[in-house]
Design an enzyme around this catalytic site. Structure first.
Site, mmCIF file in Angstrom:
data_model
loop_
_atom_site.group_PDB
_atom_site.id
_atom_site.type_symbol
_atom_site.label_atom_id
_atom_site.label_comp_id
_atom_site.label_asym_id
_atom_site.label_seq_id
_atom_site.Cartn_x
_atom_site.Cartn_y
_atom_site.Cartn_z
ATOM 1 N N GLN A 1 0.426 -22.599 45.041
ATOM 2 C CA GLN A 1 -0.294 -23.802 44.605
ATOM 3 C C GLN A 1 -0.853 -24.572 45.805
ATOM 4 O O GLN A 1 -1.944 -25.146 45.735
ATOM 5 C CB GLN A 1 0.656 -24.694 43.800
ATOM 6 N N LYS B 1 -3.997 -22.825 46.809
ATOM 7 C CA LYS B 1 -4.978 -22.933 45.716
ATOM 8 C C LYS B 1 -5.585 -24.326 45.680
ATOM 9 O O LYS B 1 -6.798 -24.492 45.612
ATOM 10 C CB LYS B 1 -4.253 -22.654 44.393
ATOM 11 N N LYS C 1 5.451 -27.387 42.125
ATOM 12 C CA LYS C 1 5.611 -26.667 40.859
ATOM 13 C C LYS C 1 6.970 -27.011 40.294
ATOM 14 O O LYS C 1 7.903 -27.302 41.038
ATOM 15 C CB LYS C 1 5.543 -25.150 41.096
ATOM 16 N N GLY D 1 0.736 -28.792 32.892
ATOM 17 C CA GLY D 1 1.289 -27.663 32.140
ATOM 18 C C GLY D 1 1.230 -26.364 32.917
ATOM 19 O O GLY D 1 0.574 -26.245 33.944
ATOM 20 N N ASP D 2 1.961 -25.397 32.431
ATOM 21 C CA ASP D 2 1.884 -24.000 32.874
ATOM 22 C C ASP D 2 2.403 -23.225 31.660
ATOM 23 O O ASP D 2 2.368 -23.750 30.539
ATOM 24 C CB ASP D 2 2.739 -23.785 34.143
ATOM 25 N N SER E 1 -7.599 -30.689 36.565
ATOM 26 C CA SER E 1 -6.534 -31.693 36.617
ATOM 27 C C SER E 1 -6.885 -32.761 37.643
ATOM 28 O O SER E 1 -6.659 -33.951 37.426
ATOM 29 C CB SER E 1 -5.201 -31.053 37.017
HETATM 30 O O1 2IT Z 1 -0.979 -22.631 38.125
HETATM 31 C C1 2IT Z 1 -1.692 -23.658 37.997
HETATM 32 O O2 2IT Z 1 -2.581 -23.931 38.806
HETATM 33 C C2 2IT Z 1 -1.423 -24.547 36.870
HETATM 34 N N1 2IT Z 1 -0.536 -24.244 36.079
HETATM 35 C C3 2IT Z 1 -2.191 -25.823 36.699
HETATM 36 C C4 2IT Z 1 -1.587 -26.899 37.502
HETATM 37 C C5 2IT Z 1 -2.192 -28.267 37.315
HETATM 38 O O3 2IT Z 1 -1.674 -29.180 37.972
HETATM 39 O O4 2IT Z 1 -3.141 -28.449 36.555
#
Ligand code: 2IT
Length: 448
Positions: free
Chosen positions: A111, A114, A126, A165-166, A380
């Site tokens: 993350q 990313k 996370k 969410g995830d 987000s």
């Molecule tokens: O893996 C990811 O990037 C997500 N589950 C979204 C995370 C977010 O904060 O919108």
């Protein structure tokens, strides 16, 4: 020994029981070697790699909850706040039965890179729980979310850490989590969570964003070859929120999605998953049954039990949208033998390192998940902007920004590759570009 290998080995020694975390560390660190070699003295002195692989904070807590029969249960809750060099921690919550600290650390590390690629100011985090939502009633989900937030609230905030969410956490769960946060904290701080409902600060296009963004990123990749989505066939796995958004956008752009999958197997729909079939995916998720064979029952197509489409169904593009490590070396070999030219990774780390190396060595173009699925967290970020400004943008406006962010990610990757004189390798390029911004911010802020 090189600096990178020293850090990889030390991380292995320190985390022997965390194979997923080690997998991503190895994948990322080995591919940023051109950047590390160029600046090794400064990076070493500032222990940049050592700090990059050590989370800022790992929170683990007990989550007791009561089922509908009055029986109590206890699950484990997690929030890994990995790196906030470029912004508040940001990343989803995953509720799934095999979640553990290893899963959380691998996801939070990914993350960080990313979020850096999105160009928005968000650090990496996370969280989640080993709670299994399958078969749970709405009331049970609500009580679990309330209990989870009763501990989590003290660790998060709109400028500190913003979960979303995830897997296993969608709009319904975010609603229950937000309700409990608001009750405990008092203030109406809707920027503390993203993926909210539209009536209380959510953003249009956030539900679609991961799948839409993945498709927009693929458009960039294809356009380099003078190709487009139109007329192409796609194998997807999963049938949740991410696969839904991808199927919707692909069918809109004239592509044909021919497979979806679940824990029970995959469906093969040669006519393509489009229109009302895409809408039906939402019903499948809402049912909490977690079975893809329901689709075959409803639309009368083929269902193959206990298998994945990888290497079994030929298509122009593979887009895994389910979970980590679903494409193994054997699948990669079959995929090459079938002649599937592109792997557009949508779920986080869907490919093992061995499979990835095999695919790349055999000419398959791999677009890595940290770039491909970044549209979810980017949107987000756009939700956070709207919350800070107390505004709400039109769907067209959010979609336009999402598209431009995905295009920007592709440009950042090619720019990074060009600056090191490297050929078109999206995996290396994404890691190099993601690393540069985080490392620059860490260097600027000193050792803390
Ligand atoms: O893996 C990811 O990037 C997500 N589950 C979204 C995370 C977010 O904060 O919108």
């Amino acid at each position: 020994m090189t600096y990178i290998n020293e850090v990889i080995n030390a991380t292995k020694d320190k985390n022997p029981n965390q194979p997923q975390f080690l997998q991503t560390i190895e994948e990322v660190l080995t591919s940023i070697s051109p950047a590390v070699e160029q600046n090794e003295r400064v990076l070493r002195k500032n222990v940049i790699l050592e700090r990059l692989v050590e989370p800022d904070r790992q929170i683990i807590f007990r989550v007791p909850w009561m089922d509908d029969n009055g029986v109590y249960h206890v699950n484990t809750g997690y929030r890994v706040q990995f790196n906030n060099a470029i912004g508040p921690y940001k990343g989803g919550l995953r509720f799934q039965k095999d979640v553990n600290l290893d899963t959380m650390k691998f996801l939070a590390f990914e993350q960080t890179f990313k979020n850096s690629l999105t160009s928005l100011p968000m650090g990496g985090g996370k969280g989640g729980s080993d709670f299994d939502p399958v078969g749970k009633s709405d009331d049970e989900i609500m009580r679990f979310c309330q209990s989870f937030m009763t501990e989590l609230y003290r660790h998060i905030g709109p400028n500190m850490d913003v979960p979303a969410g995830d897997m296993g956490v969608g709009g319904r769960e975010i609603g229950y989590l937000f309700g409990q946060y608001k009750k405990i904290v008092g203030d109406y701080e809707n920027g503390v969570l993203t993926g909210k409902g539209l009536s209380y600060g959510g953003s249009l296009i956030r539900p679609e964003a991961t799948g839409f963004g993945a498709t927009y990123f693929l458009e960039e990749v294809l356009s380099r070859k003078g190709e487009s989505i139109e007329g192409k066939t796609f194998c997807l796995s999963g049938f949740g929120n991410v696969a839904w958004g991808a199927a919707k956008k692909i069918s809109e752009l004239g592509g044909k999605v021919i497979t979806l999958s679940g824990p029970d197997g995959y469906i093969l729909d040669k006519d393509g998953v489009s229109a009302e079939k895409v809408d039906y995916m939402l019903e499948m998720r809402a049912s909490n049954r977690n079975l893809v064979k329901d689709y075959a029952g409803k639309f009368g197509c083929e269902f193959v039990a206990g298998a994945k489409p990888w290497g079994n169904v030929k298509a122009d593009v593979y887009m895994p949208c389910a979970r980590q490590n679903e494409i193994l070396l054997d699948d990669a070999k079959k995929m090459v033998a079938l002649g599937v030219p592109i792997l557009n990774e949508v779920s986080n780390m869907p490919t093992t390192n061995e499979a990835l190396a095999y695919l790349q060595a055999n000419g398959v173009l791999v677009a890595p998940s940290k770039a491909v699925n970044a549209g979810g967290v980017a949107t987000s970020g756009l939700e956070m902007s709207q919350n800070s400004g107390r505004l709400s943008w039109s769907a067209d406006e959010v979609d336009r920004q999402l598209r431009s962010i995905m295009k920007g990610i592709h440009t950042q990757i090619t720019d990074a590759l060009d600056s090191y004189g490297m050929e078109y390798n999206l995996v290396a390029g994404a890691n190099l570009a993601g690393f540069k911004k985080v490392a620059d911010a860490m260097l600027a802020q000193g050792i803390y």
